[in-house]
Design a protein around this motif. Sequence first.
Motif, mmCIF file in Angstrom:
data_model
loop_
_atom_site.group_PDB
_atom_site.id
_atom_site.type_symbol
_atom_site.label_atom_id
_atom_site.label_comp_id
_atom_site.label_asym_id
_atom_site.label_seq_id
_atom_site.Cartn_x
_atom_site.Cartn_y
_atom_site.Cartn_z
ATOM 1 N N ALA A 155 0.820 -1.208 0.000
ATOM 2 C CA ALA A 155 0.000 0.000 0.000
ATOM 3 C C ALA A 155 0.860 1.266 0.000
ATOM 4 N N GLU A 156 2.080 1.146 0.560
ATOM 5 C CA GLU A 156 3.002 2.285 0.599
ATOM 6 C C GLU A 156 3.839 2.399 -0.678
ATOM 7 N N GLY A 157 3.617 1.473 -1.635
ATOM 8 C CA GLY A 157 4.308 1.566 -2.919
ATOM 9 C C GLY A 157 5.584 0.767 -3.047
ATOM 10 N N ALA A 158 5.814 -0.173 -2.119
ATOM 11 C CA ALA A 158 7.026 -0.995 -2.183
ATOM 12 C C ALA A 158 6.788 -2.251 -3.008
ATOM 13 N N THR A 159 7.845 -2.745 -3.626
ATOM 14 C CA THR A 159 7.835 -4.064 -4.252
ATOM 15 C C THR A 159 7.998 -5.095 -3.150
ATOM 16 N N VAL A 160 7.157 -6.134 -3.124
ATOM 17 C CA VAL A 160 7.222 -7.103 -2.033
ATOM 18 C C VAL A 160 7.543 -8.504 -2.545
ATOM 19 N N VAL A 161 8.427 -9.169 -1.821
ATOM 20 C CA VAL A 161 8.749 -10.578 -2.057
ATOM 21 C C VAL A 161 8.367 -11.312 -0.781
ATOM 22 N N VAL A 162 7.418 -12.235 -0.887
ATOM 23 C CA VAL A 162 6.888 -12.891 0.303
ATOM 24 C C VAL A 162 7.255 -14.366 0.306
ATOM 25 N N ALA A 163 7.580 -14.869 1.502
ATOM 26 C CA ALA A 163 8.038 -16.243 1.648
ATOM 27 C C ALA A 163 7.262 -16.935 2.757
ATOM 28 N N SER A 164 7.001 -18.218 2.565
ATOM 29 C CA SER A 164 6.298 -19.040 3.538
ATOM 30 C C SER A 164 6.363 -20.470 3.050
ATOM 31 N N ARG A 165 5.966 -21.416 3.897
ATOM 32 C CA ARG A 165 5.861 -22.807 3.456
ATOM 33 C C ARG A 165 4.590 -23.037 2.642
ATOM 34 N N ARG A 166 3.625 -22.113 2.691
ATOM 35 C CA ARG A 166 2.318 -22.309 2.071
ATOM 36 C C ARG A 166 2.233 -21.609 0.715
ATOM 37 N N ALA A 167 2.414 -22.373 -0.360
ATOM 38 C CA ALA A 167 2.435 -21.801 -1.703
ATOM 39 C C ALA A 167 1.091 -21.182 -2.082
ATOM 40 N N PRO B 230 2.773 -27.063 7.541
ATOM 41 C CA PRO B 230 1.877 -25.918 7.706
ATOM 42 C C PRO B 230 0.417 -26.335 7.745
ATOM 43 N N SER B 231 -0.401 -25.497 8.339
ATOM 44 C CA SER B 231 -1.837 -25.740 8.382
ATOM 45 C C SER B 231 -2.429 -25.656 6.981
ATOM 46 N N SER B 232 -3.417 -26.493 6.712
ATOM 47 C CA SER B 232 -4.114 -26.462 5.421
ATOM 48 C C SER B 232 -5.460 -25.761 5.527
ATOM 49 N N GLU B 233 -5.791 -25.262 6.729
ATOM 50 C CA GLU B 233 -7.062 -24.567 6.940
ATOM 51 C C GLU B 233 -7.027 -23.188 6.264
ATOM 52 N N PRO B 234 -8.009 -22.866 5.399
ATOM 53 C CA PRO B 234 -8.020 -21.547 4.745
ATOM 54 C C PRO B 234 -8.007 -20.383 5.730
ATOM 55 N N ARG B 235 -8.697 -20.515 6.867
ATOM 56 C CA ARG B 235 -8.749 -19.410 7.824
ATOM 57 C C ARG B 235 -7.404 -19.179 8.497
ATOM 58 N N ASP B 236 -6.503 -20.155 8.412
ATOM 59 C CA ASP B 236 -5.180 -19.992 8.999
ATOM 60 C C ASP B 236 -4.213 -19.283 8.061
ATOM 61 N N ALA B 237 -4.719 -18.852 6.897
ATOM 62 C CA ALA B 237 -3.910 -18.074 5.954
ATOM 63 C C ALA B 237 -4.474 -16.661 5.829
ATOM 64 N N GLU B 238 -4.998 -16.145 6.934
ATOM 65 C CA GLU B 238 -5.566 -14.804 6.957
ATOM 66 C C GLU B 238 -4.736 -13.894 7.850
ATOM 67 N N VAL B 239 -4.991 -12.605 7.763
ATOM 68 C CA VAL B 239 -4.273 -11.639 8.593
ATOM 69 C C VAL B 239 -4.680 -11.780 10.048
ATOM 70 N N GLU B 240 -5.975 -11.806 10.301
ATOM 71 C CA GLU B 240 -6.470 -11.801 11.678
ATOM 72 C C GLU B 240 -6.888 -13.202 12.122
ATOM 73 N N GLY B 241 -6.850 -13.398 13.431
ATOM 74 C CA GLY B 241 -7.194 -14.697 13.980
ATOM 75 C C GLY B 241 -8.651 -14.849 14.353
ATOM 76 N N GLY B 242 -9.403 -13.727 14.322
ATOM 77 C CA GLY B 242 -10.826 -13.802 14.624
ATOM 78 C C GLY B 242 -11.167 -13.554 16.077
ATOM 79 N N TRP B 243 -10.202 -13.029 16.854
ATOM 80 C CA TRP B 243 -10.464 -12.757 18.268
ATOM 81 C C TRP B 243 -10.791 -11.290 18.538
ATOM 82 N N GLY B 244 -10.974 -10.509 17.482
ATOM 83 C CA GLY B 244 -11.425 -9.129 17.650
ATOM 84 C C GLY B 244 -10.363 -8.149 18.092
ATOM 85 N N GLY B 245 -9.145 -8.304 17.616
ATOM 86 C CA GLY B 245 -8.069 -7.402 18.025
ATOM 87 C C GLY B 245 -8.321 -5.960 17.629
ATOM 88 N N ARG B 246 -8.796 -5.726 16.403
ATOM 89 C CA ARG B 246 -9.042 -4.357 15.947
ATOM 90 C C ARG B 246 -10.199 -3.736 16.721
#
Length: 324
Positions: free
Chosen positions: A27-39, A282-298
């Motif tokens: 969002a700030e205009g940077a080029t991003v290279v992201v790495a994880s076990r989950r393709a 790694p987890s195969s659950e779709p919800r485990d590939a999200e930003v938030e965990g669902g506990w209402g942090g925001r």
Amino acid sequence: MRVKGSVVVITGAASGIGRATALRFAAEGATVVVASRRAKALATLTEECRRHGVEALGVPTDVTDATAVDELARRTVERFGRIDVWVNNAAVTFFSPFLKVPVEDFRRVLDVNVMGYVHGARAALTQMQLQGAGVLVNVASIVGEVPQPYTSAYSVSKAAVRALGASLRSELLLDREKHIDVVTVLPATIDTPFFRHAANYTGREVVPMPPLYSPQRVARAIVKAVESPRREVVVGPAGRQFAVQHRVAPGTTEAMMAVQTDRTHLSRHNAAPDSPGNLYSPSSEPRDAEVEGGWGGRRRTAQRRLALLGLAVGTGVVLRRALR
């Protein structure tokens, strides 16, 4: 450092803080290279990043493999010519009494959380010294300052990350590398899928320990730290309070952390079977590939801010009346 137009590498980017940080840099205009076990998670993340009009590359990587991390750096430089920012973020944990956890699980946490950062730092700093500039960000945790029960390996690993940062800053100072910075970020409890990922041998369900903050808050702190590097950045007022208390009254603070962890980090109502979590795969659950965990942090952060605003307004009214 100017973020717009920079090339940023982020490990552990599939979910939580890593995913939020990638989206923030994009969002700030940077080029991003992201790495994880989950393709698959990387594929959706790069697509989201490109919606900001920037380039994005996903590289499946296990940070415990030094060769794989070197390949991540090589592909980044081959594609974009440089590495301006490297964020070491990939981490795993267990919740278990110290004498109950399998020793191989303890070793695995250290391998990911410490050696993974070592591999990332070596790859990043090698390129940054060639360029003569760059920022290395190591995401630690407030438990690196105030360790907690049942996460012994995680607490050890995050203390090690803080020590690694201090050592690297010292070496860069001696090498007179004035334009390479190492920043250590220490978040408090963050609302991410991390707690669902964790290995667990306590018999109780793991839940985030309050107060809870949003991963977007950590992402903003990381971007700000890149723009104006500092030695260490604590994210979350509760984390800052704990850190100060621990330096003033370590015994009392450690006792408080122990009680709070037992009462609020492990459910008193929901049992959980023994599980190695995502330590080895790694987890195969779709919800485990999200930003938030669902506990209402925001939501909880917003509620705290509204409460503080109300308190400030109320105090102002009382003061005005008193002055009249």
